[in-house]
Design a protein around this motif. Structure first.
Motif, mmCIF file in Angstrom:
data_model
loop_
_atom_site.group_PDB
_atom_site.id
_atom_site.type_symbol
_atom_site.label_atom_id
_atom_site.label_comp_id
_atom_site.label_asym_id
_atom_site.label_seq_id
_atom_site.Cartn_x
_atom_site.Cartn_y
_atom_site.Cartn_z
ATOM 1 N N THR A 144 53.740 -20.089 19.299
ATOM 2 C CA THR A 144 54.482 -18.838 19.398
ATOM 3 C C THR A 144 53.524 -17.657 19.466
ATOM 4 O O THR A 144 53.707 -16.730 20.266
ATOM 5 N N MET A 145 52.481 -17.677 18.629
ATOM 6 C CA MET A 145 51.488 -16.605 18.640
ATOM 7 C C MET A 145 50.813 -16.510 20.008
ATOM 8 O O MET A 145 50.609 -15.415 20.541
ATOM 9 N N TRP A 146 50.462 -17.654 20.597
ATOM 10 C CA TRP A 146 49.795 -17.635 21.898
ATOM 11 C C TRP A 146 50.714 -17.090 22.983
ATOM 12 O O TRP A 146 50.254 -16.435 23.913
ATOM 13 N N ARG A 147 52.007 -17.334 22.844
ATOM 14 C CA ARG A 147 52.948 -16.788 23.823
ATOM 15 C C ARG A 147 52.995 -15.254 23.706
ATOM 16 O O ARG A 147 52.964 -14.549 24.719
ATOM 17 N N TYR A 148 53.059 -14.754 22.476
ATOM 18 C CA TYR A 148 53.026 -13.305 22.291
ATOM 19 C C TYR A 148 51.666 -12.723 22.683
ATOM 20 O O TYR A 148 51.569 -11.551 23.052
ATOM 21 N N ASN A 149 50.638 -13.537 22.600
ATOM 22 C CA ASN A 149 49.289 -13.089 22.951
ATOM 23 C C ASN A 149 49.194 -12.682 24.419
ATOM 24 O O ASN A 149 48.328 -11.890 24.811
ATOM 25 N N GLU A 150 50.081 -13.210 25.264
ATOM 26 C CA GLU A 150 50.095 -12.846 26.679
ATOM 27 C C GLU A 150 50.584 -11.412 26.878
ATOM 28 O O GLU A 150 50.279 -10.780 27.884
ATOM 29 N N GLN A 151 51.352 -10.887 25.914
ATOM 30 C CA GLN A 151 51.856 -9.520 26.002
ATOM 31 C C GLN A 151 50.895 -8.520 25.353
ATOM 32 O O GLN A 151 50.719 -7.411 25.839
ATOM 33 N N SER B 85 54.132 -29.648 11.971
ATOM 34 C CA SER B 85 55.041 -29.161 13.010
ATOM 35 C C SER B 85 55.234 -27.648 12.903
ATOM 36 O O SER B 85 55.237 -26.933 13.919
ATOM 37 N N SER B 86 55.367 -27.131 11.681
ATOM 38 C CA SER B 86 55.566 -25.691 11.483
ATOM 39 C C SER B 86 54.327 -24.902 11.883
ATOM 40 O O SER B 86 54.421 -23.831 12.501
ATOM 41 N N LEU B 87 53.140 -25.400 11.530
ATOM 42 C CA LEU B 87 51.901 -24.718 11.897
ATOM 43 C C LEU B 87 51.673 -24.749 13.398
ATOM 44 O O LEU B 87 51.207 -23.769 13.996
ATOM 45 N N LYS B 88 52.010 -25.854 14.017
ATOM 46 C CA LYS B 88 51.882 -25.964 15.475
ATOM 47 C C LYS B 88 52.816 -24.982 16.164
ATOM 48 O O LYS B 88 52.431 -24.301 17.133
ATOM 49 N N GLU B 89 54.036 -24.861 15.648
ATOM 50 C CA GLU B 89 55.003 -23.922 16.225
ATOM 51 C C GLU B 89 54.496 -22.487 16.094
ATOM 52 O O GLU B 89 54.637 -21.682 17.019
ATOM 53 N N TYR B 90 53.903 -22.160 14.952
ATOM 54 C CA TYR B 90 53.348 -20.817 14.772
ATOM 55 C C TYR B 90 52.276 -20.522 15.819
ATOM 56 O O TYR B 90 52.296 -19.472 16.465
ATOM 57 N N PHE C 16 46.724 -30.432 19.171
ATOM 58 C CA PHE C 16 46.747 -30.097 17.748
ATOM 59 C C PHE C 16 46.397 -31.314 16.905
ATOM 60 O O PHE C 16 45.586 -31.248 15.978
ATOM 61 N N GLU C 17 46.992 -32.452 17.256
ATOM 62 C CA GLU C 17 46.767 -33.661 16.483
ATOM 63 C C GLU C 17 45.314 -34.110 16.552
ATOM 64 O O GLU C 17 44.718 -34.517 15.548
ATOM 65 N N ALA C 18 44.705 -34.010 17.754
ATOM 66 C CA ALA C 18 43.309 -34.405 17.907
ATOM 67 C C ALA C 18 42.386 -33.474 17.135
ATOM 68 O O ALA C 18 41.403 -33.908 16.524
ATOM 69 N N ALA C 19 42.704 -32.173 17.141
ATOM 70 C CA ALA C 19 41.880 -31.214 16.399
ATOM 71 C C ALA C 19 41.970 -31.458 14.902
ATOM 72 O O ALA C 19 40.960 -31.383 14.187
ATOM 73 N N LEU C 20 43.167 -31.752 14.396
ATOM 74 C CA LEU C 20 43.302 -32.083 12.980
ATOM 75 C C LEU C 20 42.436 -33.280 12.618
ATOM 76 O O LEU C 20 41.757 -33.289 11.582
ATOM 77 N N ALA C 21 42.440 -34.285 13.481
ATOM 78 C CA ALA C 21 41.639 -35.484 13.216
ATOM 79 C C ALA C 21 40.151 -35.163 13.243
ATOM 80 O O ALA C 21 39.384 -35.662 12.418
ATOM 81 N N THR D 63 42.427 -19.342 21.257
ATOM 82 C CA THR D 63 43.549 -19.842 22.051
ATOM 83 C C THR D 63 43.358 -21.299 22.462
ATOM 84 O O THR D 63 43.899 -21.736 23.471
ATOM 85 N N THR D 64 42.597 -22.048 21.689
ATOM 86 C CA THR D 64 42.526 -23.499 21.855
ATOM 87 C C THR D 64 42.839 -24.120 20.501
ATOM 88 O O THR D 64 42.675 -23.487 19.452
ATOM 89 N N TRP D 65 43.270 -25.374 20.521
ATOM 90 C CA TRP D 65 43.577 -26.045 19.267
ATOM 91 C C TRP D 65 42.324 -26.207 18.411
ATOM 92 O O TRP D 65 42.384 -26.140 17.185
ATOM 93 N N ASP D 66 41.173 -26.429 19.057
ATOM 94 C CA ASP D 66 39.948 -26.597 18.291
ATOM 95 C C ASP D 66 39.602 -25.325 17.518
ATOM 96 O O ASP D 66 39.218 -25.376 16.348
ATOM 97 N N LEU D 67 39.749 -24.170 18.157
ATOM 98 C CA LEU D 67 39.474 -22.907 17.473
ATOM 99 C C LEU D 67 40.523 -22.605 16.408
ATOM 100 O O LEU D 67 40.197 -22.140 15.310
ATOM 101 N N PHE D 68 41.785 -22.858 16.718
ATOM 102 C CA PHE D 68 42.839 -22.592 15.740
ATOM 103 C C PHE D 68 42.650 -23.443 14.494
ATOM 104 O O PHE D 68 42.695 -22.935 13.361
#
Length: 254
Positions: free
Chosen positions: A44-51, A36-41, A19-24, A58-63
């Motif tokens: 969490t979304m990717w975890r639910y994405n498995e269901q 931190s809040s955006l990273k947590e979101y 996440f930090e590298a993508a922001l940079a 589903t990569t930090w660069d795309l997000f």
């Protein structure tokens, strides 16, 4: 028997995909708490994405380069205390990141697919966000609620939205649509069918779709201070730019 060489990966992963590298890479400077809040979101979304398939990002660069970029641009355009509805929320973008970025506004999500609405409700509950989720079609929701702004991304064409909103303008003030370069073709189609009559269509934000730090790419700002922006002329947009379009009844924001 000769060994078969391993075929090359047609989409090699971005080196140092954090996440930090993508922001940079995208020149986004966020304070630690917000990041931190955006990273947590996202996690969490990717975890639910498995269901349930919610997103292909589903990569930090795309997000960061797509989802977060759009949400940061949208955040400039919302005033404090607005009631905002994310229509056709899908994976929660732009509504959930917008609620995290702008805690001074009231965001709700509308998702007509029941399974997705249930997952979104569980997601915002886990993130401790006061974001109501409605498993409802927008037209049904607007019979009981009123919003300042409806926001949407990747839900439908201008023609589709103009036809949808025509009977419902009493339920909200304006529509903000996040669009890519094909918006110009959509505008032509909407004009051809006459659905823009009686509406003001303004470009309220433009921004590069690629990496803004690349050579010759226009600079991108991420100042989160809410403020009205000077609307660029349509001729100022380029094929490599995204836009946010504002639609409202003629004269409403004169």
């Amino acid at each position: 028997m000769p060994n078969n060489p391993t075929p090359p990966n047609p989409t090699p992963p971005v080196e140092d995909d954090t996440f930090e590298a993508a922001l940079a890479r995208y020149g986004m400077e966020l304070d630690d708490s917000l990041a931190s809040s955006l990273k947590e979101y996202a996690e969490t979304m990717w975890r639910y994405n498995e269901q349930l398939n919610l997103t292909r990002h589903t990569t930090w660069d795309l997000f960061v380069g797509r989802d977060l970029r759009d949400c940061l641009q949208l955040a400039h355009l919302i005033q404090p205390d607005e009631d905002v509805l994310d229509l056709g929320s899908g994976n929660g973008v732009p509504g959930i990141p917008l609620a995290i970025i702008r805690p001074d506004i009231n965001v709700a999500l509308a998702e007509s697919v029941g399974k997705r609405a249930k997952v979104l409700d569980e997601l915002v509950t886990e993130l401790n966000l006061e974001v109501p989720v409605y498993a409802s079609r927008g037209e049904d929701l607007l019979e009981d609620f009123r919003f300042t702004t409806i926001v949407s991304r990747a839900v439908g064409s201008l023609l589709k939205f103009c036809r949808w909103v025509e009977p419902h303008w009493d339920g909200f003030d304006r529509l903000l649509l996040i669009k890519g370069p094909k918006w110009i073709n959509e505008r032509g189609e909407a004009r051809h069918h006459g659905v823009l009559k009686g509406l003001d269509l303004r470009i309220v934000a433009t921004y590069p779709l690629g990496n803004p730090l690349d050579e010759d790419s226009p600079a991108e700002t991420n100042d989160l201070t809410p403020a009205a922006t000077e609307a660029p002329h349509p001729s100022d947009t380029s094929p490599g730019e995204g836009v946010i379009l504002q639609l409202s009844p003629k004269g409403r924001f004169a």
